[in-house]
Design an enzyme around this catalytic site. Sequence first.
Site, PDB file in Angstrom:
ATOM      1  N   GLY A 102     -12.512   2.946 -37.597  1.00 38.20           N
ATOM      2  CA  GLY A 102     -13.783   2.906 -38.312  1.00 38.20           C
ATOM      3  C   GLY A 102     -13.796   3.806 -39.531  1.00 38.20           C
ATOM      4  O   GLY A 102     -14.856   4.115 -40.071  1.00 38.20           O
ATOM      5  N   LEU A 103     -12.614   4.242 -39.994  1.00 38.69           N
ATOM      6  CA  LEU A 103     -12.581   5.174 -41.130  1.00 38.69           C
ATOM      7  C   LEU A 103     -12.133   4.500 -42.430  1.00 38.69           C
ATOM      8  O   LEU A 103     -11.787   5.175 -43.406  1.00 38.69           O
ATOM      9  CB  LEU A 103     -11.703   6.386 -40.804  1.00 38.69           C
ATOM     10  CG  LEU A 103     -12.270   7.309 -39.706  1.00 38.69           C
ATOM     11  CD1 LEU A 103     -11.284   8.405 -39.334  1.00 38.69           C
ATOM     12  CD2 LEU A 103     -13.603   7.949 -40.131  1.00 38.69           C
ATOM     13  N   ASP A 151     -17.407  -0.714 -47.210  1.00 37.40           N
ATOM     14  CA  ASP A 151     -16.179   0.090 -47.243  1.00 37.40           C
ATOM     15  C   ASP A 151     -15.588   0.163 -48.646  1.00 37.40           C
ATOM     16  O   ASP A 151     -15.261   1.246 -49.138  1.00 37.40           O
ATOM     17  CB  ASP A 151     -15.123  -0.475 -46.285  1.00 37.40           C
ATOM     18  CG  ASP A 151     -15.453  -0.189 -44.831  1.00 37.40           C
ATOM     19  OD1 ASP A 151     -16.637   0.032 -44.539  1.00 37.40           O
ATOM     20  OD2 ASP A 151     -14.533  -0.190 -43.995  1.00 37.40           O
TER      21      ASP A 151
HETATM   22  O1  PMV Z   1     -16.991   2.180 -36.660  1.00 34.74           O
HETATM   23  P1  PMV Z   1     -17.261   1.338 -37.840  1.00 34.74           P
HETATM   24  O2  PMV Z   1     -17.172   2.044 -39.141  1.00 34.74           O
HETATM   25  O3  PMV Z   1     -16.532   0.040 -37.798  1.00 34.74           O
HETATM   26  O4  PMV Z   1     -18.785   1.020 -37.771  1.00 34.74           O
HETATM   27  C1  PMV Z   1     -19.374   0.031 -36.982  1.00 34.74           C
HETATM   28  C2  PMV Z   1     -20.785  -0.097 -37.408  1.00 34.74           C
HETATM   29  C3  PMV Z   1     -21.632  -1.027 -36.573  1.00 34.74           C
HETATM   30  O5  PMV Z   1     -22.924  -0.962 -37.098  1.00 34.74           O
HETATM   31  C4  PMV Z   1     -21.669  -0.566 -35.130  1.00 34.74           C
HETATM   32  C5  PMV Z   1     -21.107  -2.451 -36.607  1.00 34.74           C
HETATM   33  C6  PMV Z   1     -21.271  -3.149 -37.926  1.00 34.74           C
HETATM   34  O6  PMV Z   1     -20.594  -4.182 -38.097  1.00 34.74           O
HETATM   35  O7  PMV Z   1     -22.068  -2.756 -38.771  1.00 34.74           O
END
Ligand code: PMV
Length: 318
Positions: A102-103, A151
Site C-alpha cells: 500500500g506504499l 498514487d
Molecule cells: O493500502 P492501500 O494504500 O492500498 O489503501 C487501500 C485503501 C482502501 O480505501 C482501503 C481501498 C481503496 O481502494 O481505496
Amino acid sequence: MKVTQATAPGKIILFGEHAVVYGQPAIAAPVTQLRATAVIRDSSSGGVRLSAPDLSRDYWLQEVDDDDPFAGAVRVLLEAANLVNPPDLKISVRSDIPIASGLGSGAAMAAAVIRALAQHLHLANLNNNESISKLTYKVEKILHGTPSGIDNTVVVYEQPVYFVRQQPENHIETLAIKREMLFLIADCGIASSTKEVVADVRRQWLADKEHFDQIFDSCGRIAKAAKEAIRAGDEKQLGQLMNDNHKLLVQMSVSSEELDRLVLAANEAGALGAKMSGGGRGGNIITLVEKSREDIVRDSLRLAGAESVFTSLLTEKA
Ligand code: PMV
C-alpha cells in the site's frame, strides 16, 4: 557518457481509507524517505536495456510483453514523444519502497523512469509534473486496471492529495504545505490483503447500512477538516483528526491488536496523533510528531513491535 537520475517517493493514505470506496473524500501523502530511483545511461549495445537488480531482472525492452510495468513506463514515454526508434540506452531502477504494502511502489518506479527519460532525452514538453503524472497513470492501468489516480498524483507532485472518487471523473486536488510536517510510518510486520478487508467492510455495510453510512460520513467530515488543517498548518488539529479517524476504523473492525498497540505507543510517547493506514488488519500506522519527539516516538514504536519505522518529512510547498 551522459547519465541522468530521477527519483519518486512512496505514498501513504493519511485520511479516509475505506470510506473513500463509498464516495467520501480521502487524503494521501508522500513518504519522502522511501524512494524509487531510475538511472539512464547512453549505451552502444543495440537497443534499450532494462535492469532491475533488486528483482534480479535484466532484459531488452523489445523482449517483453505489454503487461510488464517497467517496460510499460518506458513505452508510454516513447509513445508520447513519438519516438519510434529510440537511441540505445541502459535504464536501471531500484527502490526502497516495500512492494505490495500500500506504499505506492509501482507508481513511484514508473514516475522515476518517466521523469528520468524525459530529462535524458530533453523532452521539454513532457518533462513537467502534469505530463509525468498522466503517463504514470497509464502505467498504473497496466498493473491495476482502473486505478484511482491518487498514487500517481502523490508520487509525482510530492504533495498531499485530496481525493474524491466520483463520476464521470475523480476529483483530485494537491494541497499546499504551509508548515513543515514530520510523520513516522511503522510497519506492524503482518501482511494483509486490502482486497479481502474491503470485501469484508462491504459485507458489514450490507448488513447494517445505516450504521456504516454514519461511520463513513464521519470519516468524510474528518478528511474535509484535515484538508483545512493542512492548509492552515495546524498540526495539533491534524493529530487530533488522525486519532478520531483511527477510532472510526476500529469501529469498522479493520484495525488489529498490533496496529492499535502501535497507535497507542505513538500517542503515549507524545505524538500529536496516530492512526492505522490503508486496508488495515496488518500493514502500517502513521503518526504525526514534533521534531523534538521524533526519537522517543520511534523508540516507543519499536518497543511496541514495529518491524520497521520510516520517516516522511513534508516541507513547505505552495
Ligand atoms: O493500502 P492501500 O494504500 O492500498 O489503501 C487501500 C485503501 C482502501 O480505501 C482501503 C481501498 C481503496 O481502494 O481505496
